[in-house]
Design a protein around this motif. Structure first.
Motif, PDB file in Angstrom:
ATOM      1  N   UNK A 193       3.231  57.324  58.913  1.00 25.19           N
ATOM      2  CA  UNK A 193       2.580  58.454  59.567  1.00 25.19           C
ATOM      3  C   UNK A 193       3.476  59.094  60.628  1.00 25.19           C
ATOM      4  N   UNK A 194       3.982  58.273  61.538  1.00 26.77           N
ATOM      5  CA  UNK A 194       4.685  58.855  62.679  1.00 26.77           C
ATOM      6  C   UNK A 194       6.057  59.393  62.307  1.00 26.77           C
ATOM      7  N   UNK A 195       6.774  58.697  61.438  1.00 30.09           N
ATOM      8  CA  UNK A 195       8.098  59.201  61.061  1.00 30.09           C
ATOM      9  C   UNK A 195       8.000  60.467  60.213  1.00 30.09           C
ATOM     10  N   UNK A 196       6.917  60.616  59.438  1.00 26.70           N
ATOM     11  CA  UNK A 196       6.710  61.879  58.723  1.00 26.70           C
ATOM     12  C   UNK A 196       6.467  63.016  59.718  1.00 26.70           C
ATOM     13  N   UNK A 219      17.690  64.334  59.545  1.00 27.68           N
ATOM     14  CA  UNK A 219      17.016  63.441  58.601  1.00 27.68           C
ATOM     15  C   UNK A 219      17.585  63.644  57.206  1.00 27.68           C
ATOM     16  N   UNK A 220      17.834  62.540  56.510  1.00 32.66           N
ATOM     17  CA  UNK A 220      18.416  62.587  55.170  1.00 32.66           C
ATOM     18  C   UNK A 220      17.646  61.665  54.231  1.00 32.66           C
ATOM     19  N   UNK A 221      18.158  61.531  53.025  1.00 28.25           N
ATOM     20  CA  UNK A 221      17.546  60.618  52.057  1.00 28.25           C
ATOM     21  C   UNK A 221      17.546  59.179  52.590  1.00 28.25           C
ATOM     22  N   UNK A 222      18.568  58.819  53.356  1.00 27.75           N
ATOM     23  CA  UNK A 222      18.614  57.470  53.944  1.00 27.75           C
ATOM     24  C   UNK A 222      17.461  57.276  54.925  1.00 27.75           C
ATOM     25  N   UNK A 223      17.135  58.322  55.678  1.00 28.85           N
ATOM     26  CA  UNK A 223      15.990  58.268  56.593  1.00 28.85           C
ATOM     27  C   UNK A 223      14.711  58.019  55.804  1.00 28.85           C
ATOM     28  N   UNK A 224      14.561  58.729  54.703  1.00 23.09           N
ATOM     29  CA  UNK A 224      13.373  58.566  53.860  1.00 23.09           C
ATOM     30  C   UNK A 224      13.299  57.164  53.272  1.00 23.09           C
ATOM     31  N   UNK A 225      14.452  56.569  52.971  1.00 14.66           N
ATOM     32  CA  UNK A 225      14.475  55.195  52.445  1.00 14.66           C
ATOM     33  C   UNK A 225      13.979  54.195  53.484  1.00 14.66           C
ATOM     34  N   UNK A 226      14.338  54.415  54.744  1.00 13.33           N
ATOM     35  CA  UNK A 226      13.855  53.542  55.812  1.00 13.33           C
ATOM     36  C   UNK A 226      12.337  53.636  55.909  1.00 13.33           C
ATOM     37  N   UNK A 280       4.059  66.984  53.067  1.00 16.08           N
ATOM     38  CA  UNK A 280       3.130  66.420  52.088  1.00 16.08           C
ATOM     39  C   UNK A 280       2.858  64.946  52.385  1.00 16.08           C
ATOM     40  N   UNK A 281       3.911  64.224  52.740  1.00 12.83           N
ATOM     41  CA  UNK A 281       3.739  62.818  53.097  1.00 12.83           C
ATOM     42  C   UNK A 281       2.917  62.694  54.376  1.00 12.83           C
ATOM     43  N   UNK A 282       3.162  63.573  55.340  1.00 14.76           N
ATOM     44  CA  UNK A 282       2.451  63.541  56.612  1.00 14.76           C
ATOM     45  C   UNK A 282       0.949  63.738  56.412  1.00 14.76           C
ATOM     46  N   UNK A 283       0.556  64.752  55.639  1.00 13.87           N
ATOM     47  CA  UNK A 283      -0.861  65.027  55.425  1.00 13.87           C
ATOM     48  C   UNK A 283      -1.529  63.911  54.609  1.00 13.87           C
TER      49      UNK A 283
END
Length: 301
Positions: A193-196, A219-226, A280-283
């Motif tokens: 929730x919070x990182x989104x 923010x990159x794909x690596x951020x999304x992987x975390x 989309x992930x956040x909502x």
């Protein structure tokens, strides 16, 4: 303070305007406080093994709103100079001068005292104690750490995950493995929730020097992987309590399906690391928690 950052201009009118009750309500971040109080009440209902009154639930909900509101208000007191730097927060009562720091601090003290008094007297001291620890962690540890790095999110996830556990303790007077499981679900959810949210608002956060993403900007794909490495844990957290006998099959299925949806959206963010995908992930994360917790309560009943 970084003088290179453009700040909202405070007009004489804004300095001299008197605070209304809506300004004090804004200090509590009522919408956020209500969501926190809602999850605490659901924790209370999860623990309910004997008849309870609506009056008890309302009293507990009000106490939670007061303590959470106090935490949100002290957060704004400590961050008033940084709030002036951001478009999202520049019009709040403290940055605009509608409420002074001194009055806000008195407001915090009153809310906190009443909330803790109610929880101690009408429920139990352990409930009030955990609530007070949560207040301290959010207001005086998480808040200053936001300018240090993503460690703030790890710390903030603790008070963020405590409400359903507090609700459980308010009814039972004790902590159990079920209470810690409720905490674990909301604790892990905090990261998705919070990182989104931090991804979507990163440009604004950067103006105030807040460093909330798990890796360095941008923010990159690596951020999304975390983020994904935390999101996936919501799946087993929806399965295990069924085998422990804490919840039924229906709520377990709802929980797992909701978690799979978050994982799918999170994978989408890995593939397309942009703000639109992060939104989309956040909502979806916003919707996940109330849907899953309501399913837990209904299945338990």
């Amino acid at each position: 303070m970084n003088s290179s950052v453009e700040q909202p201009i405070m007009t004489p009118a804004s300095k001299s305007s008197k605070a209304s009750w809506l300004d004090y309500l804004a200090l509590t971040k009522l919408r956020l406080s209500s969501l926190v109080g809602f999850s605490a009440v659901l924790g209370y209902l999860m623990a309910a093994t004997r008849p309870y009154s609506i009056a008890q639930i309302l009293l507990f909900a009000v106490s939670g709103l007061l303590i959470t509101g106090a935490a949100n208000a002290v957060n704004q007191v400590l961050e008033v100079e940084f709030d002036r730097m951001m478009k999202r927060t520049g019009s709040r009562p403290l940055p605009t001068g509608r409420i002074s720091k001194e009055r806000a601090i008195v407001f915090v003290a009153v809310l906190l005292f009443i909330g803790l008094f109610v929880q101690t007297l009408w429920f139990n001291p352990l409930t009030a104690g955990i609530s007070f620890v949560s207040f301290l962690l959010y207001g005086f540890v998480y808040t200053p750490l936001k300018r240090v790095g993503s460690i703030a999110v790890y710390v903030g996830a603790i008070p963020g995950g405590l409400p359903p556990l507090i609700g459980w303790v308010a009814f039972t007077g004790t902590m159990s493995t079920e209470a810690f499981w409720l905490f674990a679900v909301q604790f892990i959810w905090q990261f998705t929730h919070f990182w989104a949210v931090a991804w979507v608002l990163d440009d604004d956060y950067a103006k105030a020097g807040f460093k909330l993403l798990p890796l360095k900007r941008p923010a990159t794909a690596k951020t999304a992987l975390v983020i994904l490495s935390f999101t996936v844990w919501l799946i087993p957290l929806g399965v295990m309590p069924f085998f422990w006998g804490y919840i039924g099959m229906v709520s377990s299925i709802v929980s797992v399906l909701a978690a799979v949806l978050l994982v799918w959206l999170n994978i989408g963010l890995v593939r397309n690391p942009d703000i639109a995908t992060a939104k989309r992930l956040m909502f979806a994360a916003f919707a996940y928690l109330p849907i899953v917790q309501i399913a837990f309560v209904l299945d338990r009943v």
